[in-house]
Write a protein that holds these residues in place. Structure first.
Motif, short mmCIF file in Angstrom:
data_model
loop_
_atom_site.label_atom_id
_atom_site.label_comp_id
_atom_site.label_asym_id
_atom_site.label_seq_id
_atom_site.Cartn_x
_atom_site.Cartn_y
_atom_site.Cartn_z
N LEU A 61 0.84 -1.20 0.00
CA LEU A 61 0.00 0.00 0.00
C LEU A 61 0.87 1.25 0.00
O LEU A 61 0.61 2.20 -0.75
N ARG A 62 1.92 1.27 0.84
CA ARG A 62 2.82 2.42 0.90
C ARG A 62 3.44 2.71 -0.46
O ARG A 62 3.45 3.86 -0.92
N HIS A 74 -5.83 4.18 3.32
CA HIS A 74 -5.98 3.80 4.73
C HIS A 74 -4.56 3.51 5.19
O HIS A 74 -3.91 2.61 4.67
N MET A 75 -4.04 4.30 6.12
CA MET A 75 -2.60 4.25 6.39
C MET A 75 -2.31 4.19 7.88
O MET A 75 -3.02 4.79 8.69
N LEU A 76 -1.28 3.44 8.24
CA LEU A 76 -0.80 3.40 9.62
C LEU A 76 -0.40 4.80 10.08
O LEU A 76 0.23 5.55 9.33
N GLY A 77 -0.74 5.13 11.33
CA GLY A 77 -0.47 6.47 11.83
C GLY A 77 0.96 6.93 11.68
O GLY A 77 1.21 8.06 11.23
N PRO A 78 1.98 6.12 12.03
CA PRO A 78 3.36 6.59 11.89
C PRO A 78 3.90 6.55 10.46
O PRO A 78 5.00 7.06 10.21
N PRO A 151 7.15 -2.08 10.43
CA PRO A 151 8.11 -1.45 11.34
C PRO A 151 7.64 -0.09 11.88
O PRO A 151 7.86 0.23 13.05
N PHE A 152 6.99 0.69 11.02
CA PHE A 152 6.56 2.04 11.41
C PHE A 152 5.05 2.04 11.60
O PHE A 152 4.28 2.48 10.75
N SER A 153 4.64 1.49 12.74
CA SER A 153 3.22 1.31 13.03
C SER A 153 2.96 1.60 14.50
O SER A 153 3.86 1.50 15.34
N SER A 154 1.74 1.94 14.81
CA SER A 154 1.35 2.11 16.22
C SER A 154 1.58 0.81 16.97
O SER A 154 1.96 0.81 18.15
N HIS A 155 1.36 -0.32 16.30
CA HIS A 155 1.54 -1.63 16.92
C HIS A 155 2.96 -1.78 17.44
O HIS A 155 3.18 -2.23 18.59
N ASN A 156 3.93 -1.44 16.62
CA ASN A 156 5.33 -1.56 17.01
C ASN A 156 5.66 -0.64 18.18
O ASN A 156 6.26 -1.07 19.17
N TYR A 157 5.23 0.61 18.10
CA TYR A 157 5.65 1.58 19.13
C TYR A 157 4.88 1.42 20.42
O TYR A 157 5.45 1.62 21.51
N LYS A 228 -5.40 4.28 12.50
CA LYS A 228 -5.15 4.55 11.09
C LYS A 228 -5.59 5.96 10.71
O LYS A 228 -6.35 6.61 11.43
N VAL A 229 -5.08 6.41 9.55
CA VAL A 229 -5.43 7.73 9.03
C VAL A 229 -5.84 7.61 7.57
O VAL A 229 -5.50 6.63 6.89
N LEU A 230 -6.56 8.61 7.11
CA LEU A 230 -6.84 8.77 5.68
C LEU A 230 -5.81 9.73 5.13
O LEU A 230 -5.78 10.90 5.52
#
Length: 375
Positions: A61-62, A74-78, A151-157, A228-230
């Motif tokens: 997606l990125r 639909h994107m991961l916050g970080p 790696p760059f996700s709310s889940h990770n941090y 997530k963010v738009l």
């Protein structure tokens, strides 16, 4: 009667050609505002034609958004911070126009770990989990492997923050790996990982498979945290601000609809039909009902109050990215947080006569600050 060649030509009525907005998502429960907006005709109602496509992973997606194959996602916050900083070699500017949800992730551990703990009282405390990790290390056993979705996700941090609260160093005391969300439950069942942090319905699916137990939610770590963010490609938001605003308005309306309890059953039907046709209905319904393995969550998945994109919330993720050495010092805070804008949300909300959502819960603080504790 002779043809009057001096008569003005009759006007030709032409329908405007609508450009299709290409919008990508990863199949997760918190993609619901996008799926609902399409299913309920909310995109149509604002004069927008949307091609909504499911992507197999966050990396896919990125890349599609960064290289122009998608207009929005639909994107991961970080992830917008990572793109602004050019992490992993992919650099792009995006515009965060709205949030898509708060909470909604679970941390699930294997049955073997549950047995080693002796008793699983949810939410599992960081100190109890850290004691287990240290006990295994003292016995000379292999480090545990926990999966996050990117790696760059709310889940990770959030997972790293929780582990550090127990005195663990996530980069030395455990092994963290990346597994796309649809694959985490099966990897846990296969024994390839000992636990994972992922968005629903994958924790509930793992529990239903008998592969593990939900130990806590990320809402237990930071209640009502942004998820997530738009995000729009920056050139799209600049080139066609009307479409960006219309899309955001449809998403806000969908988020409001989703938070109405009377709509939960239909929301589950939409998600099952559009995103999870192979999952049991109860696994999908858990997040909407605010439940995990039949027990209520203190901070369940919610949508509407999370729609206003708040730079101060994103700043917590940036601090964590610096804390763990993921963002170079040369990247300024202003550049990293530039994607967060409220003007598109406010223009969209004005069309819907939406008031600003209440202030969110503050982020968790680190006992030793947000400096790299593992350095």
């Amino acid at each position: 009667m002779p043809l009057d060649t001096d008569a003005p030509p009759r006007p030709t009525l032409r329908r405007p050609v609508l450009r299709t907005l290409r919008l990508g998502f990863v199949p997760l429960t918190d993609a619901a505002p996008l799926l609902v907006a399409q299913e309920l005709g909310l995109f149509d109602a604002v004069g927008l034609r949307v091609a909504l496509t499911a992507e197999p992973s966050w990396a896919a997606l990125r890349d599609k958004l960064a290289f122009g194959a998608l207009d929005a996602a639909h994107m991961l916050g970080p992830m917008p911070i990572a793109l602004a900083a050019g992490l992993t070699g992919v650099k792009a500017q995006v515009t965060v126009a709205a949030g898509l949800g708060a909470n909604g992730n679970t941390i699930t551990i294997s049955n073997a770990l549950v047995q080693e703990l002796g008793r699983l009282a949810r939410p599992l405390g960081a100190a109890s989990f850290a004691a287990l990790v240290r006990r295994r290390a003292a016995q000379g056993r292999r480090p545990l492997t926990l999966a996050v979705v990117f790696p760059f996700s709310s889940h990770n941090y959030l997972l790293r923050h929780w582990l550090a609260e127990g005195g663990l160093d996530p980069d030395r005391d455990l092994r963290l790996t990346v597994v796309p969300p649809p694959m985490v439950a099966q990897r846990l069942a296969d024994g390839a990982i000992d636990g994972f942090c992922a968005g629903e319905p994958w924790g509930s699916h793992a529990a239903a498979l008998g592969a593990g137990r939900i130990a806590l939610s990320t809402g237990d770590i930071w209640p009502n945290h942004p998820e997530k963010v738009l995000a729009f490609a920056a050139d799209y938001a600049t080139r066609d601000p009307e479409s960006a605003t219309a899309c955001t308005a449809a998403v806000i309306a969908a988020a409001r609809w989703l938070d109405e309890p009377a709509n939960q059953a239909e929301a589950v039907n939409i998600l099952r039909r559009r995103a999870f046709p192979r999952l049991d209905r109860a696994e999908i319904a858990a997040a909407f009902e605010g439940m995990a393995e039949g027990l209520p969550l203190d901070a369940p998945l919610r949508f509407h109050n999370a729609t206003l994109p708040r730079r101060e919330q994103a700043a917590w993720f940036l601090r964590q990215m610096r804390r763990w050495g993921h963002v170079p010092a040369a990247v300024s805070d202003s550049a990293a947080l530039a994607p967060w804008r409220q003007d598109i949300w406010r223009a969209a909300a004005a069309r819907l006569h939406e008031a600003e959502p209440p202030a969110p819960s503050p982020p968790p603080s680190s006992p030793l600050g947000d400096s790299p504790e593992h350095a």
